[in-house]
Design a protein around this motif. Structure first.
Motif, PDB file in Angstrom:
ATOM      1  N   PHE A   1      69.123  47.517  42.206  1.00 60.17           N
ATOM      2  CA  PHE A   1      68.030  47.866  42.161  1.00 60.17           C
ATOM      3  C   PHE A   1      67.550  47.928  43.146  1.00 60.17           C
ATOM      4  O   PHE A   1      67.546  47.016  44.260  1.00 60.17           O
ATOM      5  N   ALA A   2      66.738  48.424  43.527  1.00 62.73           N
ATOM      6  CA  ALA A   2      66.734  48.987  45.451  1.00 62.73           C
ATOM      7  C   ALA A   2      65.041  48.319  45.833  1.00 62.73           C
ATOM      8  O   ALA A   2      64.191  49.897  45.152  1.00 62.73           O
ATOM      9  N   PHE A   3      65.216  48.074  46.571  1.00 60.03           N
ATOM     10  CA  PHE A   3      63.593  48.186  47.134  1.00 60.03           C
ATOM     11  C   PHE A   3      64.019  48.114  48.717  1.00 60.03           C
ATOM     12  O   PHE A   3      64.386  48.102  49.926  1.00 60.03           O
ATOM     13  N   PRO A   4      62.492  49.437  49.246  1.00 58.81           N
ATOM     14  CA  PRO A   4      62.752  49.655  50.366  1.00 58.81           C
ATOM     15  C   PRO A   4      61.747  48.338  51.552  1.00 58.81           C
ATOM     16  O   PRO A   4      61.492  47.751  50.966  1.00 58.81           O
ATOM     17  N   LEU A   5      62.662  48.911  52.514  1.00 58.09           N
ATOM     18  CA  LEU A   5      62.231  47.947  53.968  1.00 58.09           C
ATOM     19  C   LEU A   5      60.933  48.686  54.604  1.00 58.09           C
ATOM     20  O   LEU A   5      61.377  49.163  54.998  1.00 58.09           O
TER      21      LEU A   5
ATOM     22  N   MET B   1      55.625  45.091  53.590  1.00 60.73           N
ATOM     23  CA  MET B   1      55.988  45.060  52.329  1.00 60.73           C
ATOM     24  C   MET B   1      54.441  44.596  51.614  1.00 60.73           C
ATOM     25  O   MET B   1      55.041  42.971  52.549  1.00 60.73           O
ATOM     26  N   THR B   2      54.074  44.174  51.094  1.00 64.10           N
ATOM     27  CA  THR B   2      53.530  43.546  50.044  1.00 64.10           C
ATOM     28  C   THR B   2      53.586  43.304  48.643  1.00 64.10           C
ATOM     29  O   THR B   2      53.406  43.867  47.823  1.00 64.10           O
ATOM     30  N   PHE B   3      53.409  41.695  48.068  1.00 64.04           N
ATOM     31  CA  PHE B   3      53.239  41.777  46.811  1.00 64.04           C
ATOM     32  C   PHE B   3      52.312  40.212  46.257  1.00 64.04           C
ATOM     33  O   PHE B   3      52.011  39.996  46.263  1.00 64.04           O
ATOM     34  N   ALA B   4      52.105  40.914  45.409  1.00 59.09           N
ATOM     35  CA  ALA B   4      51.488  39.997  44.804  1.00 59.09           C
ATOM     36  C   ALA B   4      51.679  38.328  43.778  1.00 59.09           C
ATOM     37  O   ALA B   4      52.216  39.414  42.651  1.00 59.09           O
TER      38      ALA B   4
ATOM     39  N   ALA C   1      62.403  39.483  44.311  1.00 61.03           N
ATOM     40  CA  ALA C   1      63.266  40.768  44.747  1.00 61.03           C
ATOM     41  C   ALA C   1      62.369  41.207  46.260  1.00 61.03           C
ATOM     42  O   ALA C   1      62.534  41.617  47.452  1.00 61.03           O
ATOM     43  N   LEU C   2      61.051  41.217  45.631  1.00 61.57           N
ATOM     44  CA  LEU C   2      59.623  41.506  46.749  1.00 61.57           C
ATOM     45  C   LEU C   2      59.946  40.502  47.545  1.00 61.57           C
ATOM     46  O   LEU C   2      59.699  41.391  48.851  1.00 61.57           O
ATOM     47  N   GLY C   3      59.882  39.545  47.809  1.00 63.48           N
ATOM     48  CA  GLY C   3      59.597  38.469  48.207  1.00 63.48           C
ATOM     49  C   GLY C   3      60.814  38.796  49.171  1.00 63.48           C
ATOM     50  O   GLY C   3      60.962  38.394  50.732  1.00 63.48           O
ATOM     51  N   PHE C   4      62.009  39.277  48.817  1.00 61.41           N
ATOM     52  CA  PHE C   4      63.339  38.776  49.725  1.00 61.41           C
ATOM     53  C   PHE C   4      62.879  40.668  51.439  1.00 61.41           C
ATOM     54  O   PHE C   4      63.904  39.996  51.986  1.00 61.41           O
ATOM     55  N   ALA C   5      62.194  41.635  50.080  1.00 62.39           N
ATOM     56  CA  ALA C   5      61.833  43.009  50.970  1.00 62.39           C
ATOM     57  C   ALA C   5      61.415  42.441  52.090  1.00 62.39           C
ATOM     58  O   ALA C   5      61.775  42.437  52.843  1.00 62.39           O
ATOM     59  N   ALA C   6      60.393  41.469  51.700  1.00 65.94           N
ATOM     60  CA  ALA C   6      59.312  41.166  52.710  1.00 65.94           C
ATOM     61  C   ALA C   6      59.771  40.305  53.791  1.00 65.94           C
ATOM     62  O   ALA C   6      59.258  40.975  55.092  1.00 65.94           O
TER      63      ALA C   6
END
Length: 244
Positions: free
Chosen positions: A125-129, A1-4, A157-162
């Motif tokens: 809030f659910a974030f796929p791994l 998973m990536t995020f900007a 949150a996206l950072g935690f998922a990543a």
């Protein structure tokens, strides 16, 4: 998973990302690590709790962790009931951001949403791994107040998922499958399938109906689905009403 992150806006997200990487480096036990990630995510996001469910590609849950016992129960309910943001995020391969569970109760998760609200949760809030086509599970963030995540909270949150994905893949690096299977408790999965088969024979129903009956029993008795499955397999429980 990536995020900007936008210029000048990535500091907090990167700090949390670095902190979780530190947890990964210090913790050899991946289950203990997942519990710590849940607690760290809940604290960083002003949440009442967080949960992680590691799943196979067909949606069967194996390893799970939560920040606290209440969140563990809210996380588990989704798999008992067969509905919820975790299941939708995993199937849809994208975050499910529900800022107000009361709205979801009427059309999205008619059983799960009221049950989660009874547990004090007002938003989830659910974030796929996932990374590429590989899906490993979902991280859920629970809040006791209605309202969306801010842009900074979303990045965090996206950072935690990543970094959770990084941690899980690190534990699969020594020749194991990278489809999520290697980090599952395979014994629990096999036990669930065995219990389904036994209930199917007991009640004379389909395999899918057998799982539905087990979920209904677990929900009614406020028990974990895997505990019900274990009792069925060990002949301590028969869903036709007879103790063996």
């Amino acid at each position: 998973m990536t995020f900007a992150d936008g210029p000048g806006e990535h500091g907090a997200a990167e700090a949390h990302r670095a902190a979780v990487r530190g947890l990964i480096d210090r913790q050899p036990d991946h289950l203990d690590l997942l519990h710590r990630v849940c607690r760290a995510a809940a604290g960083a996001l002003s949440a009442c709790g967080a949960g992680i469910s590691v799943m196979t590609t067909d949606g069967i849950r194996g390893v799970s962790a939560a920040s606290d016992p209440v969140s563990e129960r809210i996380e588990e309910l989704q798999f008992v009931l067969g509905e919820g943001p975790c299941i939708d995020a995993f199937a849809g391969r994208q975050p499910v951001l529900t800022a107000d569970l009361s709205a979801a109760a009427t059309y999205q998760w008619p059983v799960y949403a009221p049950a989660a609200q009874d547990g004090g949760v007002r938003a989830v809030f659910a974030f796929p791994l996932q990374i590429g086509a590989v899906r490993l599970g979902v991280i859920d963030i629970f809040r006791d107040k209605v309202g969306p995540l801010t842009d900074e909270e979303l990045r965090t949150a996206l950072g935690f998922a990543a970094v959770t994905v990084e941690a899980l893949l690190d534990r699969q690096a020594n020749g194991h499958s990278r489809d999520g299977t290697a980090v599952l408790d395979v014994g629990h999965r096999a036990e669930l399938f065995q219990a389904q088969g036994m209930v199917m024979i007991q009640l004379g129903v389909s395999l899918g109906e057998a799982l539905a009956r087990m979920r209904a029993y677990a929900y009614a008795e406020n028990r974990r689905l895997e505990d019900v499955a274990r009792d069925v397999v060990n002949r301590r429980l028969s869903l036709d009403g007879e103790k063996e």
